[in-house]
Motif scaffolding. Structure first.
Motif, PDB file in Angstrom:
ATOM      1  N   ALA A   1      -7.989   3.670  -2.309  1.00 42.91           N
ATOM      2  CA  ALA A   1      -7.811   4.756  -1.344  1.00 42.91           C
ATOM      3  C   ALA A   1      -6.656   5.683  -1.746  1.00 42.91           C
ATOM      4  CB  ALA A   1      -7.553   4.172   0.046  1.00 42.91           C
ATOM      5  N   GLY A   2      -5.943   5.335  -2.809  1.00 48.09           N
ATOM      6  CA  GLY A   2      -4.819   6.152  -3.279  1.00 48.09           C
ATOM      7  C   GLY A   2      -3.737   6.308  -2.216  1.00 48.09           C
TER       8      GLY A   2
ATOM      9  N   ILE B   1      -9.857   9.100   2.256  1.00 48.66           N
ATOM     10  CA  ILE B   1      -8.458   8.663   2.444  1.00 48.66           C
ATOM     11  C   ILE B   1      -7.622   9.158   1.264  1.00 48.66           C
ATOM     12  CG2 ILE B   1      -6.909   6.712   2.886  1.00 48.66           C
ATOM     13  CD1 ILE B   1      -9.303   5.088   3.863  1.00 48.66           C
ATOM     14  N   GLN B   2      -8.216   9.067   0.083  1.00 50.65           N
ATOM     15  CA  GLN B   2      -7.506   9.515  -1.123  1.00 50.65           C
ATOM     16  C   GLN B   2      -7.181  11.014  -1.046  1.00 50.65           C
ATOM     17  OE1 GLN B   2      -9.587   8.604  -4.729  1.00 50.65           O
ATOM     18  NE2 GLN B   2      -7.712   8.779  -5.930  1.00 50.65           N
ATOM     19  N   ALA B   3      -8.157  11.804  -0.594  1.00 55.09           N
ATOM     20  CA  ALA B   3      -7.929  13.257  -0.482  1.00 55.09           C
ATOM     21  C   ALA B   3      -6.814  13.547   0.519  1.00 55.09           C
ATOM     22  CB  ALA B   3      -9.220  13.952  -0.058  1.00 55.09           C
ATOM     23  N   VAL B   4      -6.776  12.787   1.603  1.00 52.48           N
ATOM     24  CA  VAL B   4      -5.706  12.957   2.596  1.00 52.48           C
ATOM     25  C   VAL B   4      -4.363  12.619   1.953  1.00 52.48           C
ATOM     26  CG1 VAL B   4      -4.704  11.995   4.713  1.00 52.48           C
ATOM     27  CG2 VAL B   4      -7.143  12.538   4.631  1.00 52.48           C
ATOM     28  N   ALA B   5      -4.320  11.475   1.254  1.00 48.52           N
ATOM     29  CA  ALA B   5      -3.062  11.023   0.646  1.00 48.52           C
ATOM     30  C   ALA B   5      -2.533  12.059  -0.356  1.00 48.52           C
ATOM     31  CB  ALA B   5      -3.265   9.670  -0.028  1.00 48.52           C
ATOM     32  N   GLU B   6      -3.460  12.731  -1.033  1.00 47.93           N
ATOM     33  CA  GLU B   6      -3.028  13.733  -2.025  1.00 47.93           C
ATOM     34  C   GLU B   6      -2.561  15.030  -1.370  1.00 47.93           C
ATOM     35  OE1 GLU B   6      -6.434  14.004  -4.572  1.00 47.93           O
ATOM     36  OE2 GLU B   6      -5.980  12.090  -5.563  1.00 47.93           O
ATOM     37  N   SER B   7      -2.950  15.252  -0.120  1.00 51.92           N
ATOM     38  CA  SER B   7      -2.665  16.552   0.487  1.00 51.92           C
ATOM     39  C   SER B   7      -1.427  16.555   1.389  1.00 51.92           C
ATOM     40  CB  SER B   7      -3.873  17.044   1.274  1.00 51.92           C
ATOM     41  OG  SER B   7      -4.106  16.187   2.361  1.00 51.92           O
TER      42      SER B   7
ATOM     43  N   THR C   1      -9.429 -11.151   0.685  1.00 50.38           N
ATOM     44  CA  THR C   1      -8.302 -12.018   0.317  1.00 50.38           C
ATOM     45  C   THR C   1      -7.027 -11.172   0.222  1.00 50.38           C
ATOM     46  OG1 THR C   1      -8.486 -11.608  -2.048  1.00 50.38           O
ATOM     47  CG2 THR C   1      -9.822 -13.419  -1.164  1.00 50.38           C
ATOM     48  N   PHE C   2      -5.900 -11.853   0.086  1.00 48.81           N
ATOM     49  CA  PHE C   2      -4.621 -11.152  -0.048  1.00 48.81           C
ATOM     50  C   PHE C   2      -4.651 -10.168  -1.229  1.00 48.81           C
ATOM     51  CE2 PHE C   2      -0.463 -10.776  -2.039  1.00 48.81           C
ATOM     52  CZ  PHE C   2       0.299 -10.312  -0.978  1.00 48.81           C
ATOM     53  N   GLU C   3      -5.229 -10.592  -2.338  1.00 51.85           N
ATOM     54  CA  GLU C   3      -5.242  -9.737  -3.539  1.00 51.85           C
ATOM     55  C   GLU C   3      -6.038  -8.452  -3.293  1.00 51.85           C
ATOM     56  OE1 GLU C   3      -5.804 -13.063  -3.696  1.00 51.85           O
ATOM     57  OE2 GLU C   3      -3.796 -13.448  -4.504  1.00 51.85           O
ATOM     58  N   ASP C   4      -7.052  -8.538  -2.421  1.00 48.22           N
ATOM     59  CA  ASP C   4      -7.892  -7.366  -2.148  1.00 48.22           C
ATOM     60  C   ASP C   4      -7.132  -6.255  -1.421  1.00 48.22           C
ATOM     61  OD1 ASP C   4     -10.006  -8.776  -3.234  1.00 48.22           O
ATOM     62  OD2 ASP C   4     -10.752  -9.456  -1.274  1.00 48.22           O
ATOM     63  N   ILE C   5      -6.006  -6.623  -0.768  1.00 51.77           N
ATOM     64  CA  ILE C   5      -5.231  -5.601  -0.039  1.00 51.77           C
ATOM     65  C   ILE C   5      -4.773  -4.531  -1.032  1.00 51.77           C
ATOM     66  CG2 ILE C   5      -3.157  -5.161   1.337  1.00 51.77           C
ATOM     67  CD1 ILE C   5      -3.386  -8.033   2.444  1.00 51.77           C
ATOM     68  N   GLU C   6      -4.276  -4.984  -2.173  1.00 48.55           N
ATOM     69  CA  GLU C   6      -3.811  -4.043  -3.195  1.00 48.55           C
ATOM     70  C   GLU C   6      -4.996  -3.261  -3.789  1.00 48.55           C
ATOM     71  OE1 GLU C   6      -1.261  -2.567  -4.138  1.00 48.55           O
ATOM     72  OE2 GLU C   6      -1.951  -1.773  -6.068  1.00 48.55           O
ATOM     73  N   LYS C   7      -6.150  -3.935  -3.932  1.00 49.82           N
ATOM     74  CA  LYS C   7      -7.336  -3.222  -4.458  1.00 49.82           C
ATOM     75  C   LYS C   7      -7.720  -2.077  -3.523  1.00 49.82           C
ATOM     76  CE  LYS C   7      -9.392  -7.184  -6.745  1.00 49.82           C
ATOM     77  NZ  LYS C   7     -10.204  -8.329  -6.412  1.00 49.82           N
ATOM     78  N   PHE C   8      -7.683  -2.350  -2.218  1.00 48.46           N
ATOM     79  CA  PHE C   8      -8.039  -1.314  -1.245  1.00 48.46           C
ATOM     80  C   PHE C   8      -7.031  -0.175  -1.289  1.00 48.46           C
ATOM     81  CE2 PHE C   8      -8.058  -0.151   3.517  1.00 48.46           C
ATOM     82  CZ  PHE C   8      -9.036   0.815   3.346  1.00 48.46           C
ATOM     83  N   ARG C   9      -5.736  -0.541  -1.342  1.00 48.27           N
ATOM     84  CA  ARG C   9      -4.697   0.498  -1.390  1.00 48.27           C
ATOM     85  C   ARG C   9      -4.915   1.419  -2.599  1.00 48.27           C
ATOM     86  NH1 ARG C   9      -1.031   2.365  -3.754  1.00 48.27           N
ATOM     87  NH2 ARG C   9      -1.156   0.850  -5.437  1.00 48.27           N
ATOM     88  N   ALA C  10      -5.194   0.796  -3.742  1.00 49.66           N
ATOM     89  CA  ALA C  10      -5.382   1.589  -4.958  1.00 49.66           C
ATOM     90  C   ALA C  10      -6.652   2.443  -4.864  1.00 49.66           C
ATOM     91  CB  ALA C  10      -5.444   0.659  -6.171  1.00 49.66           C
TER      92      ALA C  10
END
Ligand code: FNR
Length: 317
Positions: free
Chosen positions: A232-233, A198-204, A221-230
């Motif tokens: 996956a970049g 996902i990160q490679a896609v986001a960078e391209s 949990t709600f806090e994990d949403i941001e962890k996943f976003r980060a």
């Protein structure tokens, strides 16, 4: 420029993922109340939806198939935030469906990840991933044919290079965003999500990438949403199973108990099926008694009877 005004933006958002039999209107309204920014409907096949007629009720807009099945139900509350997801392998039929729904939805999404046979045998869902020309034809036809943003939801391919090449081709069609489920079509939910893909896609690409596939692995949990976003970049996050288990995962103040969520859910079921339960004249009060919600039932029924009477009076004038 005018065409861009008021369009749904997919950057920095949390979304309820499309889910068959789960992502119905009451679930989507709940997710929005709890804090989701965008909600996707369950996938609807173009062959069943392109012949729908629109039926406006007391508080919903229904897209009804010739056999009277309601294929998609929406309401004003979700209007600027609901994404209609379709299963298609046919650009022209996809356009017919998109034009039918475009006034009542915020965006149209094409499913390119479903690995189930009912999708792939018709060339839909993940079958599209091995037919980039078809993907381009469908997405370009939609982007040029409707005024709302068009997006797609893919799974990753077996190599990083192939995945990146595909999303670059997809971006060129003019889509507004791309949701990436970080699993290959052969992989099941028990397999770990590939955040690196996902990160490679986001960078391209320069359009927003919506990371998906993090429920249970990462997001509890709600806090994990941001962890996943980060991890996956990505710009945004889309949740399916975590929200199915408890849609109040979108709540910044913390999740509610399943009992509380059920009560909220039942209220929305009542609100969004009101036209039917008034029209049928049947007494559904017993169902509400079970949940200790008799007062709510009586109040809703009285309000709806009053609205129906007012509509009839106005119609008579
Ligand atoms: C799904 N998924 C799915 N995907 C899609 O694009 N359209 C759909 O209609 C459905 N239907 C559906 C139903 C149910 C019950 C589940 C659990 C899943 C896949 C879903 O959107 C998502 O891609 C995966 O579940 C991975 O995300 P999570 O669960 O890890 O957040």
């Amino acid at each position: 420029m005018l065409k861009m005004m008021g369009r749904l933006c997919f950057a920095h958002k949390t979304a309820l993922a499309p889910m068959v039999r789960v992502g119905t209107l009451p679930m989507r309204l709940l997710a929005l109340d709890y804090g989701a920014d965008i909600v996707y409907c369950e996938v609807r096949m173009d062959i069943y939806t392109h012949t729908c007629h629109i039926s406006v009720h007391l508080n919903t807009v229904d897209f009804v198939a010739p056999d009277e099945r309601v294929m998609f139900r929406t309401c004003s509350k979700e209007k600027g935030r609901v994404v209609f997801q379709m299963g298609t392998a046919d650009p022209e039929r996809a356009l017919v469906v998109a034009k039918l729904v475009e006034n009542d939805v915020a965006a149209v999404d094409v499913n390119m990840g479903c690995p189930k046979e009912y999708s792939t045998k018709g060339g839909m869902g993940s079958a599209l991933l091995s037919d980039p020309e078809k993907i381009e034809a469908i997405l370009s036809t939609l982007v040029n044919g409707i005024s709302k943003p068009v997006t797609c939801k893919i799974r990753i391919l077996s190599t990083l290079e192939d995945t990146v090449n595909l999303v670059k081709r997809i971006e060129k069609t003019g889509v507004a965003a791309i949701a990436v489920h970080g699993r290959m079509k052969e992989e099941r939910p028990r397999h770990p999500v590939h955040c690196d893909y996902i990160q490679a896609v986001a960078e391209s690409v320069s359009i927003p990438v919506i990371a998906n596939g993090g429920s249970s692995d990462i997001v509890k949990t709600f806090e994990d949403i941001e962890k996943f976003r980060a991890a996956a970049g990505a710009s945004s996050v889309m949740l399916a199973r975590a929200a199915m288990w408890n849609p109040s995962i979108f709540r910044q103040q913390g999740a509610l108990s399943v009992e509380e969520v059920m009560e909220d859910y039942i209220r929305y079921v009542s609100d969004t099926t009101a036209a039917y339960f008034i029209r049928s004249g049947m007494n559904y009060g017993n169902n509400y008694e079970v949940f200790g919600m008799t007062d709510f039932y009586n109040k809703t029924k009285a309000e709806l009877e009053a609205r129906k009477a007012a509509l009839q009076t106005n119609g008579d004038q």
